[in-house]
Design an enzyme around this catalytic site. Structure first.
Site, short mmCIF file in Angstrom:
data_model
loop_
_atom_site.label_atom_id
_atom_site.label_comp_id
_atom_site.label_asym_id
_atom_site.label_seq_id
_atom_site.Cartn_x
_atom_site.Cartn_y
_atom_site.Cartn_z
N GLY A 193 14.83 -48.52 65.26
CA GLY A 193 15.16 -48.24 63.88
C GLY A 193 16.23 -47.17 63.77
O GLY A 193 16.37 -46.33 64.66
N SER A 194 16.99 -47.18 62.67
CA SER A 194 17.95 -46.12 62.42
C SER A 194 17.22 -44.90 61.85
O SER A 194 16.02 -44.95 61.57
CB SER A 194 19.03 -46.60 61.45
OG SER A 194 19.84 -47.57 62.08
N GLY A 195 17.97 -43.82 61.66
CA GLY A 195 17.39 -42.60 61.13
C GLY A 195 17.05 -41.60 62.22
O GLY A 195 16.53 -40.53 61.93
N HIS A 196 17.35 -41.97 63.49
CA HIS A 196 17.07 -41.08 64.61
C HIS A 196 18.35 -40.57 65.25
O HIS A 196 18.33 -40.05 66.36
CB HIS A 196 16.25 -41.80 65.68
CG HIS A 196 15.03 -42.47 65.15
ND1 HIS A 196 14.04 -41.77 64.49
CD2 HIS A 196 14.63 -43.77 65.16
CE1 HIS A 196 13.09 -42.62 64.13
NE2 HIS A 196 13.43 -43.83 64.51
N LYS A 246 11.58 -47.97 73.03
CA LYS A 246 10.57 -46.97 72.68
C LYS A 246 9.27 -47.69 72.31
O LYS A 246 9.29 -48.77 71.69
CB LYS A 246 11.06 -46.12 71.50
CG LYS A 246 12.37 -45.38 71.81
CD LYS A 246 12.71 -44.28 70.83
CE LYS A 246 13.01 -44.76 69.41
NZ LYS A 246 14.06 -45.81 69.31
N ASP A 270 9.28 -52.51 67.95
CA ASP A 270 10.34 -52.48 68.95
C ASP A 270 9.97 -53.35 70.15
O ASP A 270 10.78 -54.15 70.63
CB ASP A 270 10.59 -51.04 69.42
CG ASP A 270 11.34 -50.22 68.37
OD1 ASP A 270 11.87 -50.83 67.43
OD2 ASP A 270 11.40 -48.99 68.49
N HIS A 273 8.83 -41.06 62.74
CA HIS A 273 8.97 -42.02 61.65
C HIS A 273 8.35 -41.53 60.36
O HIS A 273 8.00 -42.32 59.49
CB HIS A 273 8.35 -43.36 62.04
CG HIS A 273 9.09 -44.03 63.15
ND1 HIS A 273 8.75 -43.83 64.46
CD2 HIS A 273 10.17 -44.84 63.15
CE1 HIS A 273 9.58 -44.51 65.23
NE2 HIS A 273 10.45 -45.13 64.47
#
Ligand SMILES: Nc1ncnc2c1ncn2[C@@H]1O[C@H](COP(=O)(O)OP(=O)(O)O)[C@@H](O)[C@H]1O
Ligand SMILES: Nc1ncnc2c1ncn2[C@@H]1O[C@H](COP(=O)(O)OP(=O)(O)O)[C@@H](O)[C@H]1O
Ligand SMILES: [Mg+2]
Ligand SMILES: [Mg+2]
Ligand SMILES: [Mg+2]
Ligand SMILES: [Mg+2]
Lengths: 189, 339, 339, 189
Positions: free
Chosen positions: B54-57, B105, B110, B211
Site C-alpha cells: 500500500g502507499s502512504g509509507h 511485507k 500483500d 496502517h
C-alpha cells in the site's frame, strides 16, 4: 450491486477504520464501479467481474472476493440456473475463499457471513427453493452471520493485530459479504 | 482532515508525478498499471528485486528503487496492497533473465496479491520467488526492518548472488530483524477522512503497525528514556544471543515525527541496547523511511548482523558479509551512499 | 504537548547525544559550549564554513556538517539563536588558516549573536566574514534557501575558493534564493507547551517562517494544485528574468509533513514553474531539511542557477559553476552523494 | 531580580508565543538564573551579569540585554551611586540597545519601555531624586511604556513578521524590561 456497495461505502470504511486500516469500503466501491463500467454482458459476467475485482480492488478483499466470484462463475457456467446451481456456486465461492485465506468460522472474517449463507442456500435448494428463494435464504443467513462477528476476537486479517480489542466491532468483510448477497437476492426477486 | 492533496482519489498518482520529476535520473514511472522501475531496467543477468504494498509509507518502497537496492516498487492505493496485474507488469519490466525476487511485507492482502502475481509470472515462464518479511515483534507484520532486507539484498544481487542465494540471504536477514512501534498521533487515510485512532493528550498507542490500526495497548506517555528503553528491551529479548550480538539499529520516524525526537530516541535506544543488553552496534540509521502517512511516532528495529554463537564457524564468513552489503554503494531517492 | 523527549530543558543536548552516536564517522560534538564540527576539523588551508541558529530546524544545520558542506554548526536552544561564546568556540575549532565564513539566517537574534562572535574572533586574530541569508519572500527571513547556500559554498570552499570568493559566491546565491512557506498545523516549543498558533479544521497559515510564528495571513485550505501554484507564483515573480532562468527547486517539509504530500506538492510546483513561468528546472531536492519542530506544512524555494540575461558574458562561466558545485560530492548526515 | 523574571517566565513565554517564537521568558529565566548562581560579588556585579546574559540568553534579548547591562556598568563603575549616576546608567543602556538593535520608539520593542524610563529617570534626578526615587520613576515610566506597545504594529524583531497582526499584543521585551526596572526599584527601596 455496485450501487449497494457505493451506498454503503462510508459505513464499510468506518467499520474498517475502527478495527482495520479504513480502506475496505473504498476498495470495494472502486472494484464494483470498475465492474459496472467494464462488464458488457458479452461474455460470462461473473467471470469478468471476478477478474476486475482481482485487478482493481487490492488489499485482502480483492483476491478473496475475486476468487469467490471466479469459483462461483466456474460452478454456474454452462448450467441452467436453478436453486441447486446457485447453492453450489456459493459453496464453490466459500471453498475458494477458505483455500486462499485459510480462515475458519469464528475467525471474524467474511467466512463468518459466507459459511452460514452456503448452509442456508443448500437447505433451501434441498427443499426445492427457486433461485430467488435460495438467494433470499443466503442473504438472511449472511446478515445474521455478519452480525455474529461483533463479539468475536479476530484471528485473521488486520483486525487480528488488535487482539482482544477487536471484540465489540462488526467485521467489515463479513458486512460487505452480507450486503453483496442481499443485492443478489433483491435482484433475483 | 487537512492535507496538501488535490483529492483523495488521485493522491497516489499525483504524488508519483512529483516523485517522477524529482528523480528522473533514477526511475521510470508507469501509470497504467502503476509501478516504478529503475531507469536502466532491466539489468541483464542480475536477480531483479521487486517490492511493493500500500502507499502512504513513503519513501518505502519507491524511494528505494535504484542501483544497489530495488529494481521495482509497486505502490497500491493508500494502505491497500497493489493488485496482481500491477505486480506482474513490474516483474515483466525488470526481469533480467536471472529471476525475480518479490519482497513482501506480511499482510494478508500483500501476501495474497503477490502470490497471485507470482503464479501468473511463473505461468509466463518467469522464475519468481517470494520472501515475506514479518519483523514486527507484536503482530508479525512487515514494518521498518523491510528496508534493511531490501538494502542488503540489493547489494547481494548487485554483487551477483543468484536467485536461491538471494532468497536464502533475505530469509536470514528477515528472520533476524525485530521491530516495535509507538504512536503519539495517528495519520488520516485520505479517503477515510478521520484518523485511525484518537488519543488523549497524554496517551500513546504502543505496539502499532504502519496502517493506522490501533496498537497492542494504550499507555500513558512516559519520558523518552522510559518509553524507548522499554521498546529497546522488547526487541532485545528477541535477539538470538543478546550479549555479544553485532547489530544494526534503525530508528524510524512514522511520517510526522521531527528529527529532533528521532535523534533523541536513537541515543536512548543505542545506549540502552549497549548498556543493558550488551550488544555491539555496528551500524545505525536514523530517519523517516517507513512511514504511516503523517503519523507521529517512531519504531525501533534491531537487525542481527552476526550472532557469534548461533552460527556454525563455516557460516560466519558469509554472514559477516551482511555489514559489507549494508555498506555497499546505493543510489536511490531515499538511501544513498558511495555513489 | 506530546513529544518523545525527557524534559524541555535538555531536549537539545539529548538530541545531540543521539546525533553523535548516529554519525560518529562524520562529526564530533562539543557539549560545553555546544557545537558540532566535522570529524576531521580543522581542515588546513580551506575556508571554514560555520552556521548555526536556534534548534528545532533539524537536520539544519547539524545534518549538513561534513565533507563538501559545513565545517561546524552551532545549535542554540529551541528557536533561540546560539550565544557568541558558543559560536567563537566553534570558529576556533574549525579555523584552518584560510579564514572562516559565518552563514547566518536573517533574524535579529542570530545576526546580533553572530556579529558579536565575529568581533570576538577578529579580536583573536581569526579572519572572519559574515553572510546573511534572507530568502523568505514574505519577511526576508532566512529559511530553506540556506541549505542551498551552504551546499554550494561547501563545494566552492572544498574546491579551494578563498574567503572573499566564498563570501561573493554566497552573497550571489543568497540574493538569488526565494522561498515561501505554508503551515497546516504549528509545532510546539518544548518549554512553551502549546503551539505557536492554532488553526481551524480548514485553515492554513500562509507565508510562515520556521519559528512557529503566525504567517502573512490566514487562508482557507485549497486543493494542493491551487495552493502550490500560488506559492510557486509568489517566488517566481521574484526571479530576475523568469522565462529562461535555470533554477533549482527545493520542496521542503516542515517536520511533520509526510513524503507523499511533499512529492505531490513538488510535482505541482515544478510543472507550474515550467508551464506558467517558463523557467528551466536544472536541479531539484525534495525532503524535510529545514524544519520547524513537528510543524505540518512545506516551503517552496527557487534558486537561480543562471539567469541568461542578467549576467555579463564574462561572468557566465563562473556562474555556470553553481550547478557543478551543487552536484559536487557531499557527505553529511542529511545530504549525501558522490561519496 | 532573577526571582521576578522566573515568576513571570510563563507570562513572557506566552506573550512571545503569540507574536514571536515563545522563548523570551525561558531565555531570560535561564540568563538571570545563571547570573544568580555565578555572580559572586567579587567584582563589578553589573558587568558580570552583562557577560552572563550575553553568554547564556541567546536570541535577540541576550545581546540587547547584555549590551544594556554592559553600558550601564561602564556608567556606574568608579562613581559613587546617586540619582544622576543611575539616570546616566539607564541612558547609557538605552544608547547601547539602540546602537545594536537600531529600533526607535514606536517600533514595539524594549526601547518603548526603556526610552520613557530614561526620560523619567533624568527628570527625577534633575529634581534631586535619590537613587530609589530615580529608579521608581524609571520603573513607573517603563511600565507605561510597555503598556503603550499594545496597539503598535511591530517594525523590529520577530513580531514584525506579523505585520498588522502584531497590533493588539503586549511586546514581551518591553514587558520584561519594565519587570527588570521594577525589580531594581523595589530592591533600592
Ligand atoms: N484470511 C482471511 N480470510 C478471509 N477473509 C479475510 C482474511 N483476512 C481478511 N479478511 C477479510 O477482509 C476484510 C478486510 O478487507 P480490506 O479492508 O479490503 O483489506 P485489508 O485488510 O488488506 O485492508 C476483513 O474485514 C475480513 O473480513
Ligand atoms: N532590533 C531590536 N531592538 C530592540 N529590541 C528588540 C529588537 N528586536 C527584538 N527586540 C526585543 O526582543 C524581544 C524578543 O526577545 P526574544 O524572544 O528573547 O528573542 P527572539 O526574538 O530572538 O526570540 C522583543 O519582544 C523585542 O522587545
Ligand atoms: Mg482494510
Ligand atoms: Mg488495506
Ligand atoms: Mg527566539
Ligand atoms: Mg522570542
Amino acid at each position: 450491486m455496485a450501487a449497494v456497495v457505493a451506498a454503503h461505502r462510508d459505513e464499510l470504511v468506518e467499520l474498517d477504520r475502527v478495527i482495520g486500516d479504513g480502506d475496505h469500503g473504498e476498495n470495494l466501491r472502486r472494484g464494483f464501479a470498475a465492474a459496472v463500467s467494464t462488464v458488457d454482458g458479452s461474455g460470462p459476467v461473473l467471470r469478468q467481474v471476478a477478474t476486475l475485482l482481482i485487478s482493481k480492488v487490492g488489499g485482502a478483499a480483492g483476491p478473496l472476493y475475486g476468487t469467490g466470484f471466479l469459483r462461483a462463475a466456474g460452478a454456474v457456467e454452462g448450467r441452467p440456473l436453478d436453486g441447486f446451481v446457485v447453492a453450489s456456486a456459493l459453496a464453490a465461492a466459500l471453498e475458494g475463499v477458505v483455500a486462499l485465506g485459510k480462515a475458519a468460522v469464528g475467525d471474524k472474517t467474511m467466512v463468518d457471513a459466507l459459511a452460514p449463507a452456503v448452509a442456508a442456500a443448500e437447505s433451501a435448494a434441498a427443499s426445492g427453493g427457486s433461485v430467488a428463494a435460495v438467494l433470499e435464504a443466503a442473504a438472511v443467513a449472511a446478515a445474521e452471520g455478519a452480525a455474529s462477528t461483533v463479539p468475536l476476537v479476530a484471528r485473521k486479517g488486520r483486525a487480528a493485530y488488535l487482539g482482544a480489542r477487536s471484540a465489540g466491532h462488526l467485521d467489515p468483510g463479513a458486512r460487505s459479504t452480507a450486503l453483496v448477497l442481499r443485492a443478489f437476492a433483491d435482484a433475483a426477486r | 482532515m487537512k492535507k496538501i492533496i488535490n483529492e483523495p482519489a488521485t493522491v497516489v498518482v499525483d504524488a508519483l508525478r512529483g516523485f517522477e520529476v524529482a528523480h528522473a535520473d533514477l526511475v521510470r514511472v508507469s501509470y497504467d498499471p502503476v509501478f516504478v522501475v529503475r531507469a536502466d531496467a532491466p539489468v541483464r543477468g542480475k536477480v531483479a528485486l521487486v517490492s511493493g504494498g500500500g502507499s502512504g509509507h513513503e519513501p518505502l518502497h519507491i524511494g528505494f528503487v535504484g542501483p544497489g537496492m530495488l529494481d521495482a516498487a509497486v505502490p497500491g492505493e493508500v494502505f491497500t496492497s497493489p493488485t496482481p496485474d500491477q505486480i506482474v507488469a513490474a516483474v515483466r519490466a525488470v526481469g533480467g533473465g536471472a529471476g525475480v525476487l518479490l519482497i513482501v511485507k506480511n499482510y494478508t492482502g500483500d501476501v495474497l496479491n503477490f502470490e497471485l502475481a507470482a503464479e501468473m509470472a511463473l505461468a509466463e515462464g518467469i522464475e519468481v520467488r517470494t520472501l515475506v518479511v514479518a519483523d514486527d515483534v507484536v503482530a508479525q507484520r512487515g514494518v521498518a526492518g523491510t528496508l534493511v532486507v531490501e538494502k542488503i539484498l540489493g547489494a547481494a544481487a548487485a554483487g551477483g548472488a543468484d536467485l536461491e542465494t538471494c532468497l536464502e540471504i533475505g530469509r536470514h536477514v528477515a528472520s533476524h530483524a525485530f521491530s516495535i512501534g509507538v504512536a503519539l498521533e495517528a495519520g488520516t487515510v485520505p479517503h477515510v477522512g478521520s484518523p485511525g485512532f484518537v488519543l488523549g493528550p497524554a496517551e500513546v498507542e504502543y505496539g502499532v503497525g504502519i496502517h493506522g490500526e490501533p496498537g497492542h495497548e494504550r499507555q500513558e506517555l512516559r519520558p523518552a528514556r522510559a518509553l524507548v528503553e522499554g521498546m529497546a528491551s522488547e526487541v532485545a529479548v528477541q535477539l538470538p544471543v543478546g550479549r555479544g550480538d553485532r547489530v544494526l539499529v534503525l530508528t524510524n520516524g512514522m511520517g510526522g515525527t521531527p528529527p529532533v525526537e528521532l535523534y533523541l530516541a536513537h541515543g536512548i535506544a543505542e545506549r540502552s541496547l549497549v548498556e543493558h543488553w550488551g550488544v555491539v552496534v555496528e551500524r545505525r540509521l536514523v530517519g523517516s523511511f517507513v512511514t504511516s502517512l503523517e503519523m507521529r511516532g517512531l519504531s525501533i528495529t534491531v537487525v542481527v548482523l552476526d550472532g557469534a554463537r548461533i552460527f556454525l564457524p563455516e557460516e560466519r564468513s558469509r554472514l559477516a558479509r551482511l555489514v559489507e552489503w549494508w555498506d555497499a554503494p546505493v543510489r536511490t531517492a531515499a538511501l544513498r551512499w558511495g555513489m
